[in-house]
Enzyme design. Structure first.
Site, PDB file in Angstrom:
ATOM      1  N   ASP A 122      -3.053  -5.930  -0.629  1.00 15.63           N
ATOM      2  CA  ASP A 122      -3.793  -5.776   0.621  1.00 15.63           C
ATOM      3  C   ASP A 122      -4.743  -6.958   0.773  1.00 15.63           C
ATOM      4  O   ASP A 122      -5.233  -7.496  -0.231  1.00 15.63           O
ATOM      5  CB  ASP A 122      -4.595  -4.466   0.628  1.00 15.63           C
ATOM      6  CG  ASP A 122      -4.919  -3.995   2.041  1.00 15.63           C
ATOM      7  OD1 ASP A 122      -5.710  -4.683   2.720  1.00 15.63           O
ATOM      8  OD2 ASP A 122      -4.383  -2.961   2.473  1.00 15.63           O
ATOM      9  N   HIS A 135      12.194   4.870  17.049  1.00 15.83           N
ATOM     10  CA  HIS A 135      11.092   5.708  16.580  1.00 15.83           C
ATOM     11  C   HIS A 135      10.004   5.699  17.648  1.00 15.83           C
ATOM     12  O   HIS A 135       9.041   4.962  17.572  1.00 15.83           O
ATOM     13  CB  HIS A 135      10.554   5.152  15.262  1.00 15.83           C
ATOM     14  CG  HIS A 135       9.483   6.000  14.642  1.00 15.83           C
ATOM     15  ND1 HIS A 135       9.621   7.348  14.418  1.00 15.83           N
ATOM     16  CD2 HIS A 135       8.251   5.682  14.177  1.00 15.83           C
ATOM     17  CE1 HIS A 135       8.527   7.821  13.840  1.00 15.83           C
ATOM     18  NE2 HIS A 135       7.676   6.826  13.697  1.00 15.83           N
TER      19      HIS A 135
END
Length: 321
Positions: A34, A176
């Site tokens: 991250d 989606h």
């Protein structure tokens, strides 16, 4: 024998849950990546400290440099901005497209042999951008959407019929988003098709139609309840099911966003379809027969995805080359 290496790009709610599930399922050692300083290291240490309690051996590491994912067998991408109340998946496009280009470059350099699962929204456009940015073979880059959407449909059907979720099968095709295609005709309870159960008086077409709509709105329902953030437990579990099928060559038939090459009459587009996931990645795409109504819904969903891809190309023309 060396354990598999799983790299998780993004150490937020989904990333942390992915790391926990991957360890508890003994899928391998886990690296959390991250850009937020200290966050991946902190979560990795917290997770490592639960391993004696839960009784499993897995090495956890956190990093903010892409070289930490070097040699990963599986990469799961959750990096990007999450949905907020009132925000559609499509609103995220411009922000998360830049993230996918950066992540793709990191994967291309450090984990070119990995099986890559994208979770970042808007999913179908982001997995397309990720494959283009990484240059990995299409069969090794997939999007996680259908497993989650199908799980929601299965849960709602199990609630409706008062049966175990284990006895409910169902799958969702298409993009989606709001145009996803829950296929009631292929949904079963104990092997009995849902349309037959309607005729038997177990439910009504109206109640099933409401369940279909709730499935389409499943992500937004959770976003609106949470007020900040979006779903993370079920999305993480869905991606882990895909990773496990790849790492253990289980050859499960799972609905995933895969690049089509002639299937369903389509080419060069990522869209949700049932596929066999094994050691080679997407080993086979299952072409189910769609009736006229189902095909019309599927085509609308494909058109919505194509619109997102076109928007991506306006922002980053280089992805079309």
């Amino acid at each position: 024998m060396a354990r598999n290496k799983i790299a998780l790009i993004g150490a937020g709610q989904i990333g942390g849950t992915l790391a926990l599930l991957a360890g508890m399922k003994a899928l391998g050692d886990i690296v959390l990546f991250d850009v937020a300083e200290g966050v991946p290291e902190g979560k990795a240490l917290d997770l490592a400290e639960l391993t004696p309690v839960e009784g499993f051996d897995a090495a956890y590491a956190g990093a903010s440099s892409y070289d930490a994912i070097s040699g990963a067998d599986v990469v799961i991408v959750t990096a990007g901005v999450a949905r907020k109340p009132g925000m559609s998946r499509d609103d995220l496009l411009a922000i998360n497209l830049k993230v996918m280009e950066q992540v793709g470059a990191g994967i291309r350099k450090y984990a070119p042999d990995a099986f890559v699962i994208c979770i970042t929204n808007p999913l179908d456009a982001m997995v397309w951008a990720l494959q283009r940015s990484s240059g990995l073979p299409p069969e090794k880059v997939v999007g996680m959407a259908g497993v989650l959407d199908s799980a929601r449909l299965r849960y709602f059907l199990a609630e409706e019929f008062g049966v175990s979720v284990e006895d409910v099968t169902a799958f969702v095709m298409g993009g989606h988003g709001d145009t996803m295609v829950p296929l009631v005709r292929y949904s079963t309870v104990g092997g009995i098709p849902v349309p037959d159960l309607i005729r038997m008086g177990w439910t009504s077409e109206e109640r099933i139609a409401a369940i279909v709509q709730r499935t389409r709105d499943g992500g937004a329902e959770i976003v609106n309840l949470l007020k900040s953030g979006s779903a993370f437990y079920a999305p993480a579990a869905s991606a882990i099911a895909m990773a496990e099928s790849y790492l253990r060559d289980k050859k499960r038939v799972l609905p995933v966003a895969a690049l089509l090459d002639g299937e369903y009459g389509l080419r060069d587009i990522y869209v949700g379809v049932p596929a066999v996931i094994g050691a080679r990645g997407v080993e086979r795409i299952v072409e189910v027969e769609l009736d006229r109504s189902e095909r019309a819904m599927f085509d609308r969903s494909v058109a919505a995805v194509e619109g997102l891809v076109e928007a991506c190309l306006k922002i980053a023309p280089g992805l079309g080359k």
